[in-house]
Design a protein around this motif. Structure first.
Motif, PDB file in Angstrom:
ATOM      1  N   TYR A   1       0.839  -1.187   0.000  1.00 31.31           N
ATOM      2  CA  TYR A   1       0.000   0.000   0.000  1.00 31.31           C
ATOM      3  C   TYR A   1       0.876   1.240   0.000  1.00 31.31           C
ATOM      4  O   TYR A   1       2.061   1.190   0.302  1.00 31.31           O
ATOM      5  N   PHE A   2       0.257   2.380  -0.372  1.00 29.62           N
ATOM      6  CA  PHE A   2       0.948   3.655  -0.267  1.00 29.62           C
ATOM      7  C   PHE A   2       0.139   4.545   0.649  1.00 29.62           C
ATOM      8  O   PHE A   2      -1.073   4.633   0.534  1.00 29.62           O
ATOM      9  N   PHE A   3       0.810   5.219   1.582  1.00 34.02           N
ATOM     10  CA  PHE A   3       0.110   6.220   2.370  1.00 34.02           C
ATOM     11  C   PHE A   3       0.962   7.470   2.463  1.00 34.02           C
ATOM     12  O   PHE A   3       2.147   7.403   2.791  1.00 34.02           O
ATOM     13  N   GLY A   4       0.406   8.621   2.143  1.00 36.36           N
ATOM     14  CA  GLY A   4       1.162   9.860   2.239  1.00 36.36           C
ATOM     15  C   GLY A   4       0.326  11.018   1.753  1.00 36.36           C
ATOM     16  O   GLY A   4      -0.875  10.864   1.480  1.00 36.36           O
ATOM     17  N   THR A   5       0.950  12.177   1.618  1.00 33.23           N
ATOM     18  CA  THR A   5       0.203  13.322   1.122  1.00 33.23           C
ATOM     19  C   THR A   5       0.021  13.163  -0.386  1.00 33.23           C
ATOM     20  O   THR A   5       0.697  12.357  -1.036  1.00 33.23           O
ATOM     21  N   THR A   6      -0.894  13.926  -0.917  1.00 31.59           N
ATOM     22  CA  THR A   6      -1.183  13.824  -2.340  1.00 31.59           C
ATOM     23  C   THR A   6       0.057  14.151  -3.176  1.00 31.59           C
ATOM     24  O   THR A   6       0.327  13.504  -4.184  1.00 31.59           O
ATOM     25  N   LYS A   7       0.838  15.163  -2.727  1.00 34.09           N
ATOM     26  CA  LYS A   7       2.038  15.548  -3.484  1.00 34.09           C
ATOM     27  C   LYS A   7       3.033  14.399  -3.546  1.00 34.09           C
ATOM     28  O   LYS A   7       3.602  14.100  -4.603  1.00 34.09           O
TER      29      LYS A   7
END
Lengths: 237, 271
Positions: A212-218
């Motif tokens: 999975y990926f989790f982070g800010t949109t940028k």
């Protein structure tokens, strides 16, 4: 302290692992979009957040004074609602039920709250209309008003734009953004529309079959996963 | 005409039938709205067969019929209401399974013991003569309890009927209300069976709700409208059966049918 913290979450159905070792957090006022293909566990995670399904491993912590029953949930519409005789007012008021589990009637306070939320969403003049006769966009507004009666902190939306026409979709996203920015309501939205999600949300949780990926949109736009799925759609944000 | 009506109620069994019948019809009507909307219309039919099986067993072992039938039907209602789309046997199949099994068991037991006696025959096809003084008292208490519970849980029942997932997510105890609902349904069906018969009891449940939904646009007015319809069609049906000497259950269904057609046309015109 974050509003919701998920630590090393795993979910399984009959020993079939759907989500494995997922960690992320949502802070007050954030706008998180959960995306991913079918079968990657979006719905399961949603049920977990609503405390309808227990994780097989890990934990979901709520902070900032959020109770598990204070999440305003906007579910997908069910087929039986298509011919359900209910006025807009009745539907919105039913969001007030969680606080008073014993009183058999709605209080004046409940009715005022329902009114305030209906005015906020511009449906107060439709309060006596039949829910099933409304257009898709208005139906979603009614359900949003109901969800806001259950919470003033956090909304959790399950594919809210399914079945809406393009104008209604734009309108709906605008309403959500306003609730998020002006009224400080935290938004978690499950969506299959990755491109739109990137435009709307400030955080992205992208679930895939095995990671999975989790982070800010940028960060997401720059990440390999983001590049792959957005496919050269980088001029956003 | 007026004299005929007065004469009709000079029979104590007719007065008893009218009181119990109206109360049972009212219970069936309010519960019916929820059942029809939840796509459980056939549950009444299935449960009445379960009720028949239970009554056959009760008759064979000389147990007071209601004390066995109500718990058995309650359990069956609980199981049927719990079966959701995701379970291995779908709702409609499960109802058919329950209803035929219970009927078969009932028939087996009856033929092994006493044979088809009048009592069981009445449960199958209904009879207003079956009501004793004691039955009336019990029925009045139970049906009033059903109506009071329904009023107390009205908003929760609405929320659970409209959107079970949302209700559950916001902390409404869905399981509790499902249990309450099953209990109310069980009482209504078992009491209603005596008059309408196992074969026709589901009409008391579905007709008022379906008819009211043709013209009413919100939940509260559907409930009120089906209550009125239930009362009127029961009274008219009872009178019809008295004057034409036809079975009560069937007469009531015919009146229900006429109302339904009338409302259906009215609803169409309304658009």
């Amino acid at each position: 302290m974050a509003l919701i913290t998920c630590k090393n979450l795993s979910f399984a159905y009959e020993n079939q692992l759907v989500i494995d070792n997922l960690s992320f957090e949502v802070k007050t006022g954030e706008y998180l979009c959960i995306v991913g293909e079918n079968g990657t566990g979006k719905t399961t995670l949603m049920k977990g957040l609503l405390a309808l399904k227990k994780p097989t491993k890990g934990e979901i912590l709520t902070g900032d004074g959020l109770r598990a029953d204070q999440i305003g949930y906007l579910p997908q519409q069910t087929p039986s609602q298509k011919d359900f005789p209910a006025s807009v007012m009745e539907v919105v008021l039913s969001g007030c039920l969680n606080k008073k589990s014993f009183s058999p009637f709605y209080s004046k306070e409940d009715k005022e709250k329902a009114k305030a939320n209906m005015e906020l969403l511009g449906i107060w003049d439709k309060k006596k209309e039949c829910y099933k006769d409304l257009s898709g966009g208005y139906k979603q507004r009614v359900l949003l008003a109901r969800a806001l009666c259950a919470t003033s902190k956090m909304l959790l939306l399950d594919e809210p734009t399914t079945g809406l026409d393009p104008v209604a979709i734009i309108d709906f996203y605008e309403t959500l953004r306003e609730l998020n920015r002006k009224h400080g309501i935290t938004v978690i939205m499950v969506s299959h529309d990755i491109k739109e999600a990137v435009k709307q949300a400030d955080h992205v949780l992208h679930l895939t079959q095995d990671s999975y990926f989790f982070g800010t949109t940028k960060e997401y736009i720059k990440s390999n996963l983001g590049k792959e799925f957005l496919g050269g759609y980088e001029n956003v944000g | 005409m007026w004299d005929d009506l007065i004469q009709m109620f000079s029979y104590p069994f007719m007065t008893r039938a009218l009181i119990v019948g109206i109360l049972v019809s009212l219970c069936a009507a309010v519960l019916g709205v929820t059942l029809v909307l939840k796509r459980y219309s056939m549950i009444g039919d299935g449960l009445s067969h379960v009720g028949f099986g239970a009554l056959a067993v009760a008759a064979a072992f000389h147990i007071a019929p209601l004390y066995l039938a109500i718990p058995v039907v309650f359990v069956a209602a609980l199981v049927l209401l719990r079966i959701s789309e995701n379970s291995k046997i779908k709702g409609d199949a499960a109802i058919a399974l329950f209803s035929t099994s219970a009927l078969a068991i009932g028939v087996m037991i009856v033929s092994m013991t006493s044979g088809m006696n009048a009592d069981l025959n009445n449960y199958m096809f209904g009879s207003i003569l079956a009501m004793s003084e004691e039955d009336v008292r019990l029925s009045v208490i139970l049906t009033l309890a059903v109506l009071v519970l329904y009023v107390l849980f009205y908003h929760k029942i609405f929320a659970v009927t409209f959107d079970e997932t949302f209700a559950k997510a916001t902390g409404v105890k869905v399981e509790l209300y499902r249990t309450v609902l099953a209990f109310l349904i069980a009482i209504t069906i078992v009491l209603g069976m005596r008059m309408m018969g196992a074969l026709l009891i589901s009409s008391l449940i579905i007709f008022p709700a379906l008819t009211a939904m043709r013209v009413c646009k919100d939940f509260k007015s559907v409930i009120i409208c089906s209550l009125i319809l239930a009362m009127v069609s029961f009274t008219l049906g009872l009178a019809l059966s008295y004057f034409l000497a036809t079975p009560t259950g069937a007469s009531i269904v015919v009146v229900d049918m006429v109302f339904f057609l009338f409302f259906f046309i009215a609803g169409r015109k309304q658009g």
